[in-house]
Every structure is written in C-alpha cells, then in structure tokens.
Design an enzyme around this catalytic site. Structure first.
Site, PDB file in Angstrom:
ATOM      1  N   HIS A 259      38.350  39.791  40.178  1.00 55.34           N
ATOM      2  CA  HIS A 259      37.207  38.957  40.672  1.00 55.34           C
ATOM      3  C   HIS A 259      37.346  37.778  39.935  1.00 55.34           C
ATOM      4  O   HIS A 259      37.613  38.000  38.614  1.00 55.34           O
ATOM      5  CB  HIS A 259      35.927  39.872  40.693  1.00 55.34           C
ATOM      6  CG  HIS A 259      34.992  39.098  41.596  1.00 55.34           C
ATOM      7  ND1 HIS A 259      34.206  38.278  41.247  1.00 55.34           N
ATOM      8  CD2 HIS A 259      34.615  39.312  42.972  1.00 55.34           C
ATOM      9  CE1 HIS A 259      33.435  37.638  42.129  1.00 55.34           C
ATOM     10  NE2 HIS A 259      33.717  38.484  43.369  1.00 55.34           N
ATOM     11  N   ASP A 310      35.554  44.749  48.686  1.00 52.15           N
ATOM     12  CA  ASP A 310      36.433  44.832  49.533  1.00 52.15           C
ATOM     13  C   ASP A 310      37.235  46.307  49.633  1.00 52.15           C
ATOM     14  O   ASP A 310      37.591  46.749  50.376  1.00 52.15           O
ATOM     15  CB  ASP A 310      37.400  43.968  49.590  1.00 52.15           C
ATOM     16  CG  ASP A 310      36.931  42.488  50.153  1.00 52.15           C
ATOM     17  OD1 ASP A 310      35.968  42.896  51.007  1.00 52.15           O
ATOM     18  OD2 ASP A 310      37.001  41.808  49.552  1.00 52.15           O
TER      19      ASP A 310
HETATM   20  N1  CMC Z   1      46.360  42.876  41.509  1.00 53.97           N
HETATM   21  C1  CMC Z   1      47.078  42.609  40.398  1.00 53.97           C
HETATM   22  N2  CMC Z   1      46.923  41.697  39.486  1.00 53.97           N
HETATM   23  C2  CMC Z   1      45.857  41.043  39.529  1.00 53.97           C
HETATM   24  C3  CMC Z   1      44.738  41.076  40.595  1.00 53.97           C
HETATM   25  C4  CMC Z   1      45.209  42.237  41.685  1.00 53.97           C
HETATM   26  N3  CMC Z   1      44.153  42.207  42.582  1.00 53.97           N
HETATM   27  N4  CMC Z   1      43.806  40.359  40.464  1.00 53.97           N
HETATM   28  C5  CMC Z   1      43.892  39.715  39.245  1.00 53.97           C
HETATM   29  N5  CMC Z   1      45.046  39.948  38.865  1.00 53.97           N
HETATM   30  C6  CMC Z   1      45.736  39.553  37.326  1.00 53.97           C
HETATM   31  C7  CMC Z   1      46.858  38.339  37.754  1.00 53.97           C
HETATM   32  O1  CMC Z   1      48.092  38.680  38.072  1.00 53.97           O
HETATM   33  C8  CMC Z   1      46.344  37.542  36.545  1.00 53.97           C
HETATM   34  O2  CMC Z   1      47.298  38.113  35.429  1.00 53.97           O
HETATM   35  P1  CMC Z   1      48.132  37.130  34.500  1.00 53.97           P
HETATM   36  O3  CMC Z   1      47.230  36.429  33.787  1.00 53.97           O
HETATM   37  O4  CMC Z   1      48.923  38.083  33.814  1.00 53.97           O
HETATM   38  O5  CMC Z   1      48.957  36.393  35.826  1.00 53.97           O
HETATM   39  C9  CMC Z   1      45.234  37.790  36.179  1.00 53.97           C
HETATM   40  O6  CMC Z   1      44.917  39.111  36.669  1.00 53.97           O
HETATM   41  C10 CMC Z   1      44.073  36.814  36.682  1.00 53.97           C
HETATM   42  O7  CMC Z   1      44.283  36.803  37.988  1.00 53.97           O
HETATM   43  P2  CMC Z   1      43.968  35.500  38.828  1.00 53.97           P
HETATM   44  O8  CMC Z   1      44.499  35.589  40.139  1.00 53.97           O
HETATM   45  O9  CMC Z   1      44.543  34.008  38.206  1.00 53.97           O
HETATM   46  O10 CMC Z   1      42.461  35.599  39.175  1.00 53.97           O
HETATM   47  P3  CMC Z   1      41.643  34.762  40.069  1.00 53.97           P
HETATM   48  O11 CMC Z   1      40.311  34.559  39.344  1.00 53.97           O
HETATM   49  O12 CMC Z   1      42.313  33.360  40.298  1.00 53.97           O
HETATM   50  O13 CMC Z   1      41.598  35.544  41.467  1.00 53.97           O
HETATM   51  C11 CMC Z   1      41.223  36.794  43.281  1.00 53.97           C
HETATM   52  C12 CMC Z   1      40.699  36.257  41.738  1.00 53.97           C
HETATM   53  C13 CMC Z   1      39.927  37.902  43.542  1.00 53.97           C
HETATM   54  C14 CMC Z   1      41.706  35.991  44.215  1.00 53.97           C
HETATM   55  C15 CMC Z   1      42.348  37.980  42.543  1.00 53.97           C
HETATM   56  O14 CMC Z   1      41.845  38.934  41.605  1.00 53.97           O
HETATM   57  C16 CMC Z   1      42.953  38.619  43.907  1.00 53.97           C
HETATM   58  O15 CMC Z   1      43.824  38.147  44.433  1.00 53.97           O
HETATM   59  N6  CMC Z   1      42.494  39.951  44.136  1.00 53.97           N
HETATM   60  C17 CMC Z   1      42.967  40.408  45.420  1.00 53.97           C
HETATM   61  C18 CMC Z   1      42.331  39.865  46.621  1.00 53.97           C
HETATM   62  C19 CMC Z   1      41.044  40.375  46.670  1.00 53.97           C
HETATM   63  O16 CMC Z   1      40.698  41.436  46.702  1.00 53.97           O
HETATM   64  N7  CMC Z   1      40.058  39.538  46.898  1.00 53.97           N
HETATM   65  C20 CMC Z   1      38.668  39.852  47.324  1.00 53.97           C
HETATM   66  C21 CMC Z   1      37.819  39.269  46.374  1.00 53.97           C
HETATM   67  S1  CMC Z   1      36.317  39.782  46.035  1.00 53.97           S
HETATM   68  C22 CMC Z   1      35.181  39.617  47.505  1.00 53.97           C
HETATM   69  C23 CMC Z   1      35.681  38.412  48.335  1.00 53.97           C
HETATM   70  O17 CMC Z   1      35.441  37.314  47.988  1.00 53.97           O
HETATM   71  O18 CMC Z   1      35.896  38.776  49.493  1.00 53.97           O
END
Ligand code: CMC
Length: 373
Positions: A259, A310
């Site tokens: 998140h 989710d």
């Molecule tokens: N699986 C694996 N690694 C992850 C995940 C994940 N779901 N989420 C974050 N990470 C890792 C990511 O690879 C990164 O690692 P590194 O720094 O080594 O590259 C680190 O954590 C930071 O992640 P980020 O993608 O830069 O974080 P963000 O704030 O840009 O993205 C997010 C947040 C929710 C888009 C992301 O966590 C994600 O893609 N999650 C999966 C999709 C998901 O479940 N979305 C629903 C979000 S909550 C409810 C909603 O809004 O609908």
C-alpha cells in the site's frame, strides 16, 4: 523542484472527509474509526456521514434511505442500450459507460447547486448497484426484476443480481460491512481522478466516470479480481508455498498486498479476514480462507508485505457466490459515496488542479519538410 514520483507523500488537498493514518494503521471517516463503523453502523448511515459530515438522526437516515430506495431504477433507454452491448463486455467497462450515459437522462445533469449535487449523488449511489446487477443478468440471459424500495443497498444489489431471489441475512450483512469498509479512502487514485475532473467545474457524472475508469486498474480496485484469479490458479493449500515463492523469485507483484500509505496492516483487512473465515466456516468450505491466510503469512515472512483491502475481500465475495469480474464493480458500488463526498467538497472550495511536468525531451529542433525527412 524535484519530481515526486507517483506524487508519493504529496499533500494535494485539504479535506475533512477522511483520514488514513498509515503509521498506526487507522482509517477515520469524518472523525469515526472504521472499526467502530464496521461493527455498529450501516452503509446508508456511512453515506450520510460522508456527505453531510455527521451521523444522521432517525428522520435524516429514513429520508436518505427512502430517497435511495426510490432512485434505483434505470431509465428504460439505458436498459435497452445495455441489452445491445456485446455480451462479453467487461462489467467495469459497462459500468463506466452506463454511469456516463445516465447524465443524459438526469434532469439535474448540468445543474450546479448544492441541492442538485446531493440529488445526483443519491441517484448515482442508488443506480450503480442496479447497473452492475442488471449487466450480470443481461449477459447471462437472466430476467431483470424491479428494485424493491424497502431494501438497503446490499440487499437490493443481491436481489437484482439473483433475479428476484430474496437474499439471505448473512449475505446482506456481510456485503453491508464490506460496503462500509470500501466507502472512502481519502486521495486514492480514483478519488483523486474525480477531484481533478471536478476541479474543472465539469459535472458530477463526468467526474464519477473518470473515477470508475481509474478504479478499474489492477494497481487499484482491479486488484481484488486478480487475487481470486490467483487463488483459483493455485487451487490447493499445499500448492501455496511453491507458487508464492516462485512469484517472488520471478519478481512478480502479489495482488492484494502493499500500500502506498499504510506501513502496517490495512485496518480494513482485519474485518475482511474475519468475514472470510466466518463465511467459509458457515459454508463448510474454509479452503479459500486457509489459502489466503497462508499467502498472508508467506508475504510477511518473505517480503515484509501486509495485505490490503483487496486481498480478503476476494474470498469474501467468492464465498458469497459472486462472479469474479463483479468484484471491482462492488468496490465501485461502495466507493461512489466517497467519490461524491469529494466531488461536492471540491466544488465548494474549488481551484483548478493543474500540476506541471519536468520537461526531459529535446529542444531547439528545426522543422524539416516531410519530403526531406
Ligand atoms: N508484491 C510484491 N512486491 C511489492 C508489492 C506487491 N504487491 N507491493 C510493493 N512491493 C514492493 C515493490 O516491489 C517495491 O520493492 P523494491 O523497493 O525492492 O523495488 C516496494 O515494495 C515498494 O513498492 P512500490 O510499487 O514502489 O509501491 P507503491 O506505493 O508505488 O505501490 C501499490 C503501491 C499498492 C500499487 C503496490 O503495493 C502494488 O502494486 N500492490 C499490488 C496491487 C494491489 O494490491 N493494489 C491495491 C491497492 S490498495 C486498495 C486499492 O487502492 O484498491
């Protein structure tokens, strides 16, 4: 000025609707903790709270309930149009298209007074569940039944979805709590999209259409559909560990985890986890809950990742017998209340939202006529 990737940590608006405390894992709607609301409130009461800033007294709630109940029907030309859509159309595409279409049949569409905006918010909140349920009936050749005004939002959706079958109490209560939990989450991507649109002083239907299109993405509301796809693909509890470890080895994202704001457990996940367990036990099928639980442990252990809203909502909706591609539309059925609250707040104290980009392209090129390139 440095570019802030993904606008992380940027405060882009003042709002008195919702607070997400990412450090403590708290979610507050208008001063009330989500734990308290999930335990004691109803979705309709939360809608009132989000729009009007305080919990309703009895006659205020009765009035909103009645207005929602009276506004669930779709205009006949909209139903006719839906019957002509390709049957394979994705429910979120249908929802986005029909929400936009509704403005052409809404007497207040371009009326900008506060009262007109509340009327439109009420109609959209009432109509969105009908769109989702009717589309599932149309594409599967089930009959369309009239909404019953005495139903609450959760009961109405299930009643329309199952072509007139009265929904059972456990399903209605579970969905009602899920709707409370998904109703609002400050400047998440779809709400931000809605506020950007509203900031141009465009109409409410346009802002909601932008929000629906944004919610559809797998990094936002679309994640719950990806979660159930993964659970079904894994299939059995004993296959979870190798599947998840391989995903991490392949640097794939685990849907329903991570998140932008929460650094600890998403408070909504705790309620959905409990619900997923209870529904599984009630149905004598705890496999989906157990698999989810195992994935949650592995994600924490291997990557320090917490699940978000989710993740467990996927097994909850699955246990309620809802089609997989309706999971994200259910998110919209709830979040419409939060979107409308933000759109109305934006209109009240509006300034165009227009950031800048840092130009990193070429400069000072000379135009070359087409035949000489
Ligand atoms: N699986 C694996 N690694 C992850 C995940 C994940 N779901 N989420 C974050 N990470 C890792 C990511 O690879 C990164 O690692 P590194 O720094 O080594 O590259 C680190 O954590 C930071 O992640 P980020 O993608 O830069 O974080 P963000 O704030 O840009 O993205 C997010 C947040 C929710 C888009 C992301 O966590 C994600 O893609 N999650 C999966 C999709 C998901 O479940 N979305 C629903 C979000 S909550 C409810 C909603 O809004 O609908």
């Amino acid at each position: 000025m440095p570019v802030i990737s993904g606008l992380e940590d940027v405060i882009a608006a003042e709002s008195s609707i919702c607070k997400v405390d990412g450090e403590k894992g708290r979610l507050i709607y208008r001063g009330y903790d989500i734990d308290d609301l999930a335990e004691h409130s109803t979705y309709e009461e939360v809608v009132y709270l989000l729009w009007f800033g305080q919990l309703p007294v009895r006659n205020e709630l009765d009035r909103l309930y009645k207005e929602l109940g009276a506004s669930r029907k779709l205009p006949q030309p909209v139903i006719n149009a839906m019957k002509n859509f390709p049957k394979e159309a994705v429910p979120m595409e249908v929802l986005r298209t029909v929400a936009s279409m509704l403005s052409m049949y809404d007497a207040d569409a371009n009326e900008k007074s506060e009262e007109a905006n509340v009327r439109k918010a009420t109609r959209l909140t009432a109509q969105i569940p009908t769109i989702v349920a009717y589309w599932d009936c149309i594409r599967n050749d089930r009959k369309l039944v009239e909404p019953k005004p005495e139903h609450n939002t959760a009961a109405s959706f299930l009643h329309l979805l199952h072509s007139g079958k009265e929904p059972d109490e456990v399903a209605v209560k579970s969905l009602d709590v899920a709707l409370i939990l998904h109703a609002e989450h400050e400047l998440n991507a779809s709400t931000f999209a809605a506020r950007v649109a509203a900031g141009t002083e465009t109409d409410m239907h346009s802002a909601v259409t932008a929000a629906i299109g944004t919610l559809k993405g797998p990094l936002h509301g679309g994640a719950n559909q990806e979660v159930i796809k993964m659970l079904i693909e894994i299939g059995e509890l004993d296959k979870v560990e190798s599947y998840i470890k391989k995903m991490f080895q392949d640097h794939k994202k685990l849907m329903g985890f991570g998140h932008r704001v929460y650094k600890v457990q998403d408070p909504r996940a705790a309620h959905l986890r409990k619900m997923s367990k209870a529904l599984g036990e009630g149905a004598g099928e705890t496999k989906w809950y157990e698999m989810s639980n195992k994935i949650e442990q592995l994600a924490k252990q291997e990557k320090g990742l917490n699940c978000n809203v989710d993740f467990y909502s996927a097994s909850v909706y699955y246990m309620l017998g809802i089609e997989r591609d309706l999971f994200t539309p259910i998110f919209a059925i709830s979040r419409i209340s939060g979107w409308c609250a933000h759109i109305m707040e934006q209109y009240k104290n509006n300034r165009l939202i227009r950031p800048e980009s840092e130009y990193i392209g070429k400069m000072d090129l000379k135009y070359v006529p087409i035949d000489k390139r």
